[in-house]
Motif scaffolding. Structure first.
Motif, PDB file in Angstrom:
ATOM      1  N   ARG A 191       0.812  -1.390   0.076  1.00 28.03           N
ATOM      2  CA  ARG A 191       0.149   0.002  -0.011  1.00 28.03           C
ATOM      3  C   ARG A 191       0.853   1.213   0.041  1.00 28.03           C
ATOM      4  O   ARG A 191       2.006   1.323   0.580  1.00 28.03           O
ATOM      5  CB  ARG A 191      -0.864   0.063   1.217  1.00 28.03           C
ATOM      6  N   THR A 192       0.301   2.298  -0.509  1.00 26.40           N
ATOM      7  CA  THR A 192       0.917   3.500  -0.636  1.00 26.40           C
ATOM      8  C   THR A 192      -0.159   4.477   0.212  1.00 26.40           C
ATOM      9  O   THR A 192      -1.229   4.244   0.250  1.00 26.40           O
ATOM     10  CB  THR A 192       1.296   3.999  -2.162  1.00 26.40           C
TER      11      THR A 192
ATOM     12  N   PHE B 259     -15.850   5.699   1.479  1.00 27.55           N
ATOM     13  CA  PHE B 259     -14.671   4.849   1.788  1.00 27.55           C
ATOM     14  C   PHE B 259     -13.446   5.127   0.812  1.00 27.55           C
ATOM     15  O   PHE B 259     -13.735   6.118  -0.123  1.00 27.55           O
ATOM     16  CB  PHE B 259     -14.863   3.511   1.522  1.00 27.55           C
ATOM     17  N   GLU B 260     -12.324   5.014   1.230  1.00 26.64           N
ATOM     18  CA  GLU B 260     -11.187   5.266   0.215  1.00 26.64           C
ATOM     19  C   GLU B 260     -10.516   4.022   0.130  1.00 26.64           C
ATOM     20  O   GLU B 260     -10.245   3.006   0.871  1.00 26.64           O
ATOM     21  CB  GLU B 260     -10.086   6.267   1.032  1.00 26.64           C
TER      22      GLU B 260
ATOM     23  N   ILE C 240      -6.014  -4.125  -1.011  1.00 25.47           N
ATOM     24  CA  ILE C 240      -7.286  -4.894  -1.439  1.00 25.47           C
ATOM     25  C   ILE C 240      -8.333  -4.610  -0.369  1.00 25.47           C
ATOM     26  O   ILE C 240      -8.033  -4.636   0.778  1.00 25.47           O
ATOM     27  CB  ILE C 240      -6.983  -6.352  -1.296  1.00 25.47           C
ATOM     28  N   LEU C 241      -9.507  -3.888  -0.634  1.00 24.95           N
ATOM     29  CA  LEU C 241     -10.348  -3.602   0.268  1.00 24.95           C
ATOM     30  C   LEU C 241     -11.635  -4.297   0.320  1.00 24.95           C
ATOM     31  O   LEU C 241     -12.492  -4.357  -0.745  1.00 24.95           O
ATOM     32  CB  LEU C 241     -10.795  -1.900   0.185  1.00 24.95           C
ATOM     33  N   GLY C 242     -11.941  -4.993   1.469  1.00 22.49           N
ATOM     34  CA  GLY C 242     -13.258  -5.856   1.344  1.00 22.49           C
ATOM     35  C   GLY C 242     -14.302  -5.425   1.956  1.00 22.49           C
ATOM     36  O   GLY C 242     -14.117  -4.585   3.013  1.00 22.49           O
ATOM     37  N   PHE C 243     -15.608  -5.607   1.429  1.00 22.21           N
ATOM     38  CA  PHE C 243     -16.607  -5.207   2.210  1.00 22.21           C
ATOM     39  C   PHE C 243     -17.597  -6.456   2.762  1.00 22.21           C
ATOM     40  O   PHE C 243     -17.702  -7.374   2.003  1.00 22.21           O
ATOM     41  CB  PHE C 243     -17.755  -4.571   1.157  1.00 22.21           C
ATOM     42  N   GLY C 244     -17.907  -6.531   4.173  1.00 24.79           N
ATOM     43  CA  GLY C 244     -18.477  -7.622   4.478  1.00 24.79           C
ATOM     44  C   GLY C 244     -20.050  -7.365   5.026  1.00 24.79           C
ATOM     45  O   GLY C 244     -20.251  -6.127   5.434  1.00 24.79           O
TER      46      GLY C 244
END
Length: 216
Positions: A80-81, A104-105, A111-115
């Protein structure tokens, strides 16, 4: 857990009556609890059978995959940066019972996960970002630039892609050819004066099939 316990009780009752039971599962703990023998099949062929008491979980996995698994969880590297590639602020659906005020960003390399439970509107929010659903308010930024996404073509033009969870229902056009399905999202790259250059499409599809090493 209660349902599993009830099922095992039924299986044990049947076993006491002298019945043989084939139990297929990917849950290793269940296999060890309920079975007397384990049979492993791999790639459509019989690998072997063992008494449960004589074989470890690691050995079962080894027989299943055909090799030692010495690095099941490889060390994680953080790519990540600080650069934000996708920023969503206060996104609201036109439907009151759908997603509301979502922000969100997504950072570069992340890798951004949504639960959430079924019905939590995760899919609907993603489809809205991709232009498949209408939004009442909110903003979407790609690489710091506000984008106006009214339809999937707008999302694609802004480097946003979507892999649907329902591949059969919304991931393919079943009535069209493999050529059409492969190229349909980028037909404008293969069109000249409104006419599709079929040779270009054929070449791209053939190249994709070779790279993926698949049969069609």
């Amino acid at each position: 857990e209660k349902e599993i316990a009830d099922l095992f009780e039924i299986i044990r009752d049947l076993r006491k009556k002298g019945l043989g039971i084939v139990y297929i599962s990917h849950r290793m703990d269940e296999i060890k609890v309920i079975t007397d023998r384990v049979t492993v099949m791999r790639d459509g062929t019989y690998v072997g059978s063992w008494e449960v008491k004589d074989i470890s979980d690691d050995e079962i996995v080894k027989q299943m995959v055909g090799r030692e698994l010495t690095n099941v969880y490889p060390p994680k590297e953080d790519y990540r940066t600080d650069e934000t590639v996708l920023k969503v602020e206060h996104l609201c659906s036109i439907h009151e019972r759908s997603f509301q005020d979502c922000s969100f960003e997504l950072k570069k390399g992340e890798i951004l996960g949504f639960g959430g439970l079924v019905g939590a509107q995760r899919t609907e929010m993603m489809e809205a970002i991709f232009g498949m659903r209408h939004i009442a308010s909110g903003t979407v930024e790609v690489l710091g630039k506000k984008v106006d996404i009214k339809k999937p073509e707008d999302a694609i033009d802004n480097s946003i892609g979507m892999i649907t969870e329902d591949r059969r229902g919304t991931g393919i056009l079943g009535c069209l050819s493999i050529n059409d399905n492969t190229a349909i999202a980028s037909y404008k790259n293969y069109t000249n004066a409104g006419v599709i250059d079929q040779k270009k499409v054929d070449a791209v599809v053939k190249d994709s099939i070779q790279k993926l090493n698949i049969k069609t």
